[in-house]
Design an enzyme around this catalytic site. Structure first.
Site, PDB file in Angstrom:
ATOM      1  CG  ASP A  79      -2.222  -1.308   1.427  1.00 17.62           C
ATOM      2  OD1 ASP A  79      -2.845  -0.550   1.025  1.00 17.62           O
ATOM      3  OD2 ASP A  79      -1.619  -2.507   1.471  1.00 17.62           O
ATOM      4  CD  GLU A 102      -7.129   2.975   2.442  1.00 23.12           C
ATOM      5  OE1 GLU A 102      -7.203   2.805   1.746  1.00 23.12           O
ATOM      6  OE2 GLU A 102      -6.570   1.857   3.211  1.00 23.12           O
ATOM      7  CG  ASP A 167      -8.106   2.571  -1.463  1.00 23.70           C
ATOM      8  OD1 ASP A 167      -6.883   2.231  -1.986  1.00 23.70           O
ATOM      9  OD2 ASP A 167      -8.894   1.655  -1.338  1.00 23.70           O
ATOM     10  CB  ILE A 169      -3.513  -2.219  -1.794  1.00 23.29           C
ATOM     11  CG1 ILE A 169      -2.353  -2.603  -2.735  1.00 23.29           C
ATOM     12  CG2 ILE A 169      -4.235  -3.521  -1.834  1.00 23.29           C
ATOM     13  CD1 ILE A 169      -1.070  -3.389  -2.021  1.00 23.29           C
ATOM     14  CG  ASP A 170     -10.731  -0.950  -2.685  1.00 28.96           C
ATOM     15  OD1 ASP A 170     -10.924  -0.879  -1.395  1.00 28.96           O
ATOM     16  OD2 ASP A 170     -11.740  -1.042  -3.935  1.00 28.96           O
ATOM     17  CB  THR A 172      -5.717  -3.787   2.111  1.00 28.32           C
ATOM     18  OG1 THR A 172      -5.243  -2.872   1.387  1.00 28.32           O
ATOM     19  CG2 THR A 172      -3.946  -4.032   2.668  1.00 28.32           C
ATOM     20  CG  HIS A 274     -15.464  -4.367   3.758  1.00 32.53           C
ATOM     21  ND1 HIS A 274     -14.125  -4.837   3.535  1.00 32.53           N
ATOM     22  CD2 HIS A 274     -15.278  -3.622   5.528  1.00 32.53           C
ATOM     23  CE1 HIS A 274     -13.096  -3.777   4.354  1.00 32.53           C
ATOM     24  NE2 HIS A 274     -13.827  -3.703   5.765  1.00 32.53           N
ATOM     25  CB  SER A 298     -11.168  -3.921  -4.387  1.00 25.99           C
ATOM     26  OG  SER A 298     -11.056  -5.285  -5.765  1.00 25.99           O
ATOM     27  CE  LYS A 301     -17.232  -5.353  -3.389  1.00 21.77           C
ATOM     28  NZ  LYS A 301     -15.871  -5.000  -3.155  1.00 21.77           N
ATOM     29  NE  ARG A 315     -18.429  -0.259   0.377  1.00 24.35           N
ATOM     30  CZ  ARG A 315     -17.029  -0.753   0.364  1.00 24.35           C
ATOM     31  NH1 ARG A 315     -17.637  -2.229  -0.784  1.00 24.35           N
ATOM     32  NH2 ARG A 315     -16.683  -1.102   0.821  1.00 24.35           N
ATOM     33  CG  ASP A 328     -12.809   2.720  -0.145  1.00 26.51           C
ATOM     34  OD1 ASP A 328     -11.855   2.075  -0.574  1.00 26.51           O
ATOM     35  OD2 ASP A 328     -12.860   2.473   1.654  1.00 26.51           O
TER      36      ASP A 328
HETATM   37  N1  LIG Z   1     -17.168  -0.823   8.107  1.00 22.34           N
HETATM   38  C1  LIG Z   1     -16.762  -1.093   6.950  1.00 22.34           C
HETATM   39  N2  LIG Z   1     -17.938  -0.288   5.635  1.00 22.34           N
HETATM   40  C2  LIG Z   1     -17.947  -0.242   4.861  1.00 22.34           C
HETATM   41  N3  LIG Z   1     -16.497  -0.186   4.013  1.00 22.34           N
HETATM   42  C3  LIG Z   1     -15.849  -0.253   4.689  1.00 22.34           C
HETATM   43  C4  LIG Z   1     -15.445  -0.597   6.573  1.00 22.34           C
HETATM   44  N4  LIG Z   1     -14.267  -0.694   6.381  1.00 22.34           N
HETATM   45  C5  LIG Z   1     -13.687  -0.793   6.224  1.00 22.34           C
HETATM   46  N5  LIG Z   1     -14.127  -0.654   4.599  1.00 22.34           N
HETATM   47  C6  LIG Z   1     -13.685  -0.150   2.877  1.00 22.34           C
HETATM   48  O1  LIG Z   1     -14.088  -1.104   2.285  1.00 22.34           O
HETATM   49  C7  LIG Z   1     -12.762  -0.948   1.455  1.00 22.34           C
HETATM   50  C8  LIG Z   1     -12.725  -2.730   0.910  1.00 22.34           C
HETATM   51  O2  LIG Z   1     -14.373  -2.768   0.171  1.00 22.34           O
HETATM   52  P1  LIG Z   1     -14.425  -4.218  -0.627  1.00 22.34           P
HETATM   53  O3  LIG Z   1     -15.636  -3.926  -1.287  1.00 22.34           O
HETATM   54  O4  LIG Z   1     -12.980  -4.332  -1.087  1.00 22.34           O
HETATM   55  O5  LIG Z   1     -14.778  -4.852   0.973  1.00 22.34           O
HETATM   56  S1  LIG Z   1     -13.822  -6.489   0.844  1.00 22.34           S
HETATM   57  O6  LIG Z   1     -12.815  -6.566   1.551  1.00 22.34           O
HETATM   58  O7  LIG Z   1     -14.719  -7.310   0.148  1.00 22.34           O
HETATM   59  O8  LIG Z   1     -14.930  -7.404   1.643  1.00 22.34           O
HETATM   60  C9  LIG Z   1     -11.803  -0.811   2.083  1.00 22.34           C
HETATM   61  O9  LIG Z   1     -10.741  -0.473   1.386  1.00 22.34           O
HETATM   62  P2  LIG Z   1      -9.365  -0.794   1.510  1.00 22.34           P
HETATM   63  O10 LIG Z   1      -8.991  -0.552   3.117  1.00 22.34           O
HETATM   64  O11 LIG Z   1      -8.391   0.570   0.245  1.00 22.34           O
HETATM   65  O12 LIG Z   1      -8.796  -2.194   1.174  1.00 22.34           O
HETATM   66  C10 LIG Z   1     -12.417   0.629   3.147  1.00 22.34           C
HETATM   67  O13 LIG Z   1     -11.931   2.127   3.091  1.00 22.34           O
HETATM   68 MG   LIG Z   2     -10.120   1.071  -0.579  1.00 20.13          MG
HETATM   69 MG   LIG Z   3      -7.197   0.380   3.433  1.00 17.44          MG
HETATM   70 MG   LIG Z   4      -6.950   0.758   0.419  1.00 16.97          MG
END
Ligand SMILES: Nc1ncnc2c1ncn2[C@@H]1O[C@H](COP(=O)(O)OS(=O)(=O)O)[C@@H](OP(=O)(O)O)[C@H]1O
Ligand SMILES: [Mg+2]
Ligand SMILES: [Mg+2]
Ligand SMILES: [Mg+2]
Length: 389
Positions: A79, A102, A167, A169-170, A172, A274, A298, A301, A315, A328
């Site tokens: 990241d 981020e 972002d 790495i979305d 992570t 999430h 990520s 989708k 979502r 995101d």
């Molecule tokens: N509580 C809550 N609700 C909604 N979203 C949240 C929450 N906590 C974190 N995040 C953010 O979710 C990002 C990843 O989303 P995804 O759709 O890829 O989630 S998942 O990995 O498929 O479960 C993730 O992005 P990255 O940190 O870049 O991975 C977060 O920004």
């Molecule tokens: Mg993200």
């Molecule tokens: Mg993150």
């Molecule tokens: Mg990220």
């Protein structure tokens, strides 16, 4: 003035940006395209492509350097490194622009071993074409310069002027599992997203390959995979194979027309923290959808539905307090809309990126082909209103 910009525009569609001005003119006028943001798109595509070289090398190494952030979410050396590389390229070309990214350098400031590890990755991650590498400004001068570059991403955002959202790495968690993840970059001007790029190293190159869950349970080597999605406002969305140097040929992508919503395939987050996965079951039931959801990490989708590999992205908020972050969603929102889709929150409002680092006025996401979006949103509202958070 016009000719160099047209030449850059064609890199949206071809490997050989400079070879046929006539075909550019034809394409541009046939599609009534403007030549705005062609340089921004070109640099964004290359910057994202270079960052994925770094993330892939981290994935293939044993040490991921994972830390836990204050909200307990993970961050890795991948990241930090990807963010440094993207910002360096943006600063080289657009030094006046603001950046909302981020990650921040604090953890690396406090840990020189980790800092040096990230700097090593950054100096090793080079596009395999020297001219293009130089076009991005070449390397970063030293570890301390790298920390300053990472912290250039601390803009508060807003609805004035040019602001990039990154972002690095979305997904992570997906990245760590060997599932889907995306390197995400978008340019906003006065709060409106104009350019969006998503680099998805673990998605199939082909738009027509059926959507499969990739939660990382059977993590495979990502070689031979990878796609770059892109869009410019008013000019459509495109995809191309993710390469290591010169940009590959691109082609336009479109949402799949859905005449009967009960046939739709929907995507949702892997993490139940999430997106509310029991609400999505109820919504699917209301819409007559019997196929199970495809869970994928990520903004892959957004890319997947934009290319017609899936149909809907839901979502659904899990709690009242979480506010979505602009990085995101900014690139994915534009790519889906430019591919003919409609993206709103769960209350039917367009996502609005001009309020700072978060989407303060939005709750969740409902992305769908235009013709069925209303029906899907109606089902979402009925289910969510039955149990207010
Ligand atoms: N509580 C809550 N609700 C909604 N979203 C949240 C929450 N906590 C974190 N995040 C953010 O979710 C990002 C990843 O989303 P995804 O759709 O890829 O989630 S998942 O990995 O498929 O479960 C993730 O992005 P990255 O940190 O870049 O991975 C977060 O920004
Ligand atoms: Mg993200
Ligand atoms: Mg993150
Ligand atoms: Mg990220």
């Amino acid at each position: 003035q016009l000719l160099p910009r047209l030449r850059l525009l064609v890199s949206h569609f071809t490997t050989h940006p400079f070879h046929s001005t006539a075909s550019v003119l034809t394409k541009a006028s046939a599609a009534n395209m403007s030549v705005e943001y062609s340089k921004e798109l070109h640099i964004a595509l290359l910057a994202v492509q270079r960052a994925t070289i770094l993330t892939k090398s981290v994935f293939n190494s044993h040490a991921k350097g994972t830390l836990s952030k204050s909200d307990t979410s993970p961050v890795t050396i991948g990241d930090f490194g990807a963010q440094a590389l993207i910002i360096a390229a943006l600063q080289h070309h657009f030094p006046e622009d603001e950046i909302v990214a981020e990650e921040e350098a604090k953890d690396l400031n406090e840990n020189s071993q980790l800092r040096d590890l990230v700097y090593g990755l950054v100096t090793d991650a080079k596009l395999d074409n020297e001219d293009i590498e130089q076009e991005l400004g070449g390397g970063i001068k030293g570890p301390d310069a790298m920390l300053d570059i990472i912290d250039k991403g601390r803009s508060l955002g807003g609805n004035k002027g040019r602001i990039w959202a990154i972002d690095p790495i979305d997904g992570t968690k997906g990245f760590l599992r060997g599932g889907q993840y995306a390197v995400c970059l978008a340019l906003m001007v006065d709060g409106d997203v104009k350019v969006g790029v998503l680099g998805c190293p673990n998605l199939p190159v082909s738009d027509s390959e059926p959507l499969t869950e990739n939660t990382g349970a059977n993590a495979t080597d990502a070689e031979g995979k990878g796609v770059l999605f892109s869009a410019v406002l008013g000019e459509g969305a495109a995809s191309r194979a993710l390469g290591k140097g010169k940009l590959e040929n691109a082609h336009p992508i479109h949402m799949k027309p859905v005449s009967n919503v009960s046939d739709a395939t929907f995507c949702e987050s892997v993490e139940s923290g999430h997106s509310n996965q029991s609400d999505s079951v109820q919504i699917a039931l209301k819409l007559g959808i019997t196929k199970p959801s495809v869970r994928m990490d990520s903004q892959a989708k957004y890319g997947s539905i934009a290319r017609g590999a899936g149909d809907l992205y839901l979502r659904l908020p899990v709690n009242k307090n979480y506010v979505e972050k602009i990085w995101d969603h900014a690139a994915g929102d534009l790519i889906v809309r430019e591919a003919g889709g409609e993206v709103t929150d769960t209350e039917g409002r367009r996502l609005y990126f001009g309020l700072g680092r978060t989407l303060k006025e939005n709750k969740g996401v409902v992305a769908a082909p235009k013709e069925v979006h209303g029906k899907v949103l109606q089902a979402v509202k009925e289910v969510l209103n039955a149990h207010p958070l």
